[in-house]
Design a protein around this motif. Sequence first.
Motif: not given
Length: 215
Positions: A4-6, A25-26, A35-39, A137-139
């Motif tokens: 489901d990750l994008q 999780h990263y 590198v990002f964090v899931a919503t 910080h940007l989602h």
Amino acid sequence: MLADLQCPLCMHRNIIHYHQDNVRHYWLCKLCSLVFVATSEYLTETQEQAHYDQHENYINDPGYRNFLNRLAAPLLECLTANQCNGLDFGCGPGPALADMLADAGKNMRLYDHFYFPDTSVWQMQYDFITCTEVIEHLHHPAIELDRLIRQLRPGGWLGIMTKRVRDSTAFRNWHYIRDPTHVAFYSDSTFCWIAQHWHLELEFIDNDVVLLQIQ
């Protein structure tokens, strides 16, 4: 979950697990290297603002202004005499950088989702836009970066300050990931992807400062 990750920057789904701590999780995008964090692990907006309200970045604090000068000084060197109109995006409650640039003779506008939510700034174009300690910080970094770049005049500059990912070993002990409002982490490769995608000239100034110029 992986299916489901994008990636929130390039929108691709070629994602691998990068790191896990006791909080989150990263994930690593194999295309743009973000590198990002899931919503699902984001703070709520109320929690986010409560965290920002604890910051003590005062407009006249010499230490804070000296920190911001690491972006302001190289940006001012790049600007021509005619490039006078700027936007400080994500300026926070104490817009010290905008004050510094105004002292240097620039006409500054302010925007911050929480503290200066003046949407009229998007009706103008700018010679330069600053974004200091904001993009992590940007989602929705793809949407926000696209909006910022579209607001720049030809030859305009986007100045970004954010600490950059070095490698997975350094990432595990990195203080930057301890901030729960930091959800996206950029490397040199990520900024190279950004420059190529939006047709920008890229200059690495320091380990947390980059300048991008619209062609």
